[in-house]
Design a protein around this motif. Structure first.
Motif, mmCIF file in Angstrom:
data_model
loop_
_atom_site.group_PDB
_atom_site.id
_atom_site.type_symbol
_atom_site.label_atom_id
_atom_site.label_comp_id
_atom_site.label_asym_id
_atom_site.label_seq_id
_atom_site.Cartn_x
_atom_site.Cartn_y
_atom_site.Cartn_z
ATOM 1 N N ILE A 1 37.791 27.891 39.220
ATOM 2 C CA ILE A 1 37.510 27.602 38.388
ATOM 3 C C ILE A 1 39.019 27.723 37.769
ATOM 4 C CG2 ILE A 1 36.672 27.447 35.585
ATOM 5 C CD1 ILE A 1 34.549 28.317 37.356
ATOM 6 N N VAL A 2 39.975 25.986 37.087
ATOM 7 C CA VAL A 2 40.886 26.296 36.995
ATOM 8 C C VAL A 2 41.277 26.024 35.783
ATOM 9 C CG1 VAL A 2 43.332 25.588 37.365
ATOM 10 C CG2 VAL A 2 42.009 25.588 39.245
ATOM 11 N N LYS A 3 42.116 26.873 34.143
ATOM 12 C CA LYS A 3 42.025 26.752 33.505
ATOM 13 C C LYS A 3 43.721 26.808 32.632
ATOM 14 C CE LYS A 3 37.824 27.563 31.743
ATOM 15 N NZ LYS A 3 37.038 26.716 30.514
ATOM 16 N N TRP B 1 48.260 25.726 35.761
ATOM 17 C CA TRP B 1 47.432 26.244 34.890
ATOM 18 C C TRP B 1 46.692 27.241 36.472
ATOM 19 C CZ3 TRP B 1 43.734 22.762 32.502
ATOM 20 C CH2 TRP B 1 44.411 21.478 32.271
ATOM 21 N N ARG B 2 45.979 28.499 36.446
ATOM 22 C CA ARG B 2 45.555 29.640 36.536
ATOM 23 C C ARG B 2 44.020 29.462 37.167
ATOM 24 N NH1 ARG B 2 49.525 32.704 35.340
ATOM 25 N NH2 ARG B 2 50.878 32.636 33.868
ATOM 26 N N ALA B 3 43.807 29.470 38.697
ATOM 27 C CA ALA B 3 42.815 29.555 38.601
ATOM 28 C C ALA B 3 41.842 31.024 38.481
ATOM 29 C CB ALA B 3 42.713 29.967 40.409
ATOM 30 N N THR B 4 40.834 30.589 37.016
ATOM 31 C CA THR B 4 40.155 32.289 36.835
ATOM 32 C C THR B 4 39.025 32.834 37.180
ATOM 33 O OG1 THR B 4 38.970 30.717 35.353
ATOM 34 C CG2 THR B 4 41.719 31.532 34.564
ATOM 35 N N ASP B 5 38.288 32.026 38.008
ATOM 36 C CA ASP B 5 37.268 31.842 38.654
ATOM 37 C C ASP B 5 36.778 31.053 39.408
ATOM 38 O OD1 ASP B 5 34.621 33.036 38.955
ATOM 39 O OD2 ASP B 5 34.078 32.931 37.018
ATOM 40 N N THR B 6 35.692 31.596 39.943
ATOM 41 C CA THR B 6 35.045 30.481 41.969
ATOM 42 C C THR B 6 33.830 30.819 41.736
ATOM 43 O OG1 THR B 6 35.118 32.126 42.966
ATOM 44 C CG2 THR B 6 37.126 31.270 43.292
ATOM 45 N N ILE B 7 32.488 29.961 42.032
ATOM 46 C CA ILE B 7 30.960 29.940 41.889
ATOM 47 C C ILE B 7 31.196 29.092 43.834
ATOM 48 C CG2 ILE B 7 29.757 28.292 41.197
ATOM 49 C CD1 ILE B 7 30.930 27.534 39.126
ATOM 50 N N THR C 1 26.762 29.573 33.137
ATOM 51 C CA THR C 1 26.156 30.396 33.725
ATOM 52 C C THR C 1 26.880 30.538 34.768
ATOM 53 O OG1 THR C 1 24.065 29.446 34.282
ATOM 54 C CG2 THR C 1 24.434 30.455 32.850
ATOM 55 N N LYS C 2 27.270 29.846 35.579
ATOM 56 C CA LYS C 2 27.786 29.610 37.084
ATOM 57 C C LYS C 2 26.631 29.627 37.475
ATOM 58 C CE LYS C 2 32.374 31.393 35.791
ATOM 59 N NZ LYS C 2 31.874 31.404 34.127
ATOM 60 N N LYS C 3 25.194 29.580 37.375
ATOM 61 C CA LYS C 3 23.741 29.367 38.056
ATOM 62 C C LYS C 3 24.179 28.647 38.826
ATOM 63 C CE LYS C 3 18.772 29.849 37.950
ATOM 64 N NZ LYS C 3 17.690 29.936 37.299
ATOM 65 N N THR C 4 23.731 28.648 40.447
ATOM 66 C CA THR C 4 23.754 27.494 40.921
ATOM 67 C C THR C 4 22.196 27.164 42.046
ATOM 68 O OG1 THR C 4 23.793 29.128 43.278
ATOM 69 C CG2 THR C 4 25.659 27.653 42.423
ATOM 70 N N THR C 5 21.402 25.938 42.052
ATOM 71 C CA THR C 5 20.658 26.067 42.837
ATOM 72 C C THR C 5 20.168 24.869 43.153
ATOM 73 O OG1 THR C 5 19.189 26.359 39.903
ATOM 74 C CG2 THR C 5 18.029 25.462 41.893
#
Length: 326
Positions: free
Chosen positions: A257-259, A266-272, A307-311
């Motif tokens: 996730i780049v924000k 831009w900055r990579a702030t999180d990953t999933i 929620t960054k939930k994966t299904t």
């Protein structure tokens, strides 16, 4: 020098298009091993199969016409592309030429009249009339072209992996009017994945083998800034807020996730995490609520962005390129 990560099936390019007519939301999923495209009705994390459409062996990259009524599918056997009418859910046209060798990406002109089929081995873009299937022109471009995107000014840009360059094509003449160097000679940069930010201010280029996101002016193709992202970014989805980019890292089985563009980067702030199995393609819904990822084992994963939930969605099949039709 970076080592190129070679994949058989690569994600579909996100292309900014004019407003589409009202349709039911569909997710088109290529199933290379079965030679079909599955069409799913979309409701969040639920996908309902509406039709399985045979298209020929090894369907690859896909693209929509501007109205969202027709899906074009590149394929290897027979070599060319098929047109699927998404209302009737059936193949209504084919596109072929003896010069085609390995169709990869495709893009449809904003007026819907021309299909640009990008051939990575022929080093050319084949231009077909969407109505008749007739070949209009074969455009020679730099080595190993892979993906393309129309720009707000009406021009078409095509990335060439082997030549580390961007080819600017004028659709009025269907000829290359400029070639832009995208990386130092001798490096495997692979400027492959192209996407526009929602406001049209930036052309974002994922340089796959260099693990870089680069930003260009879509008006002039002037280089603005680039920075490192997670390894082998092979799909980009633009968040509707104009401030978020989702980059699929194939080598690391995750979405970065780049924000927050600050004028320099831009900055990579999180990953999933989305695998293993190996992720190959990613698309998103226009409201920015869900991402959908196709994996090599044929499974499809839905990500609830908030929620960054994966299904892993049961009873669905992919394994190749994805296209989301709003």
């Amino acid at each position: 020098m970076k080592t190129r990560l070679l994949l058989l099936f690569l994600p579909c390019l996100l292309v900014t298009m004019p407003a589409m007519a009202q349709h039911e939301a569909l997710l088109a999923a290529a199933v290379p091993g079965d030679g079909v495209v599955n069409l799913y009705r979309v409701n969040g994390t639920q996908l309902q199969l509406t039709k399985t459409v045979p298209v020929g062996k090894t369907p690859g990259q896909m693209c929509l016409d501007p109205t969202g009524s027709t899906l074009f599918v590149g394929k290897q056997d027979p070599i060319g592309a098929s047109a699927i009418d998404l209302n009737g859910k059936a193949v209504t046209g084919t596109f072929a030429d003896a010069g085609l060798q390995a169709p990869d990406g495709c893009v449809v002109s904003p007026d819907g009249k021309k299909l640009y089929l990008i051939d990575r081995k022929a080093n050319a873009v084949f231009v077909f009339a969407t109505g008749s299937g007739r070949l209009i022109k074969k455009i020679a471009v730099a080595e190993e072209p892979r993906r393309g995107s129309f720009l707000p000014n009406g021009k078409l840009v095509v990335g060439s992996d082997g030549a580390n360059s961007l080819n600017l094509i004028d659709p009025a003449t269907d000829s290359v009017i400029r070639t832009i160097n995208a990386g130092p000679e001798g490096w495997n940069i692979d400027p492959r994945i192209l996407a526009l930010t929602p406001d049209g201010k930036f052309l974002v280029v994922a340089k796959v083998s260099a693990d870089i996101l680069a930003f260009y002016s879509p008006d002039t193709l002037e280089f603005i800034v680039e920075y490192g992202v997670r390894r082998s970014p092979q799909a980009l989805v633009m968040g509707p807020d104009g401030n978020t980019i989702y980059a699929l890292s194939v080598a690391e089985n995750l979405v970065a996730i780049v924000k927050g563009f600050n004028g320099k980067e831009w900055r990579a702030t999180d990953t999933i995490p989305v695998g293993p199995p190996l992720p190959l393609s990613m698309v998103g819904d226009p409201k920015g609520q869900y991402l959908y990822v196709s994996r090599r084992d044929g499974t499809i994963v839905a990500i609830e962005i908030a929620t960054k939930k994966t299904t892993t969605i049961p009873d669905v099949k992919g394994g190749g390129a994805l296209v989301y039709r709003p």
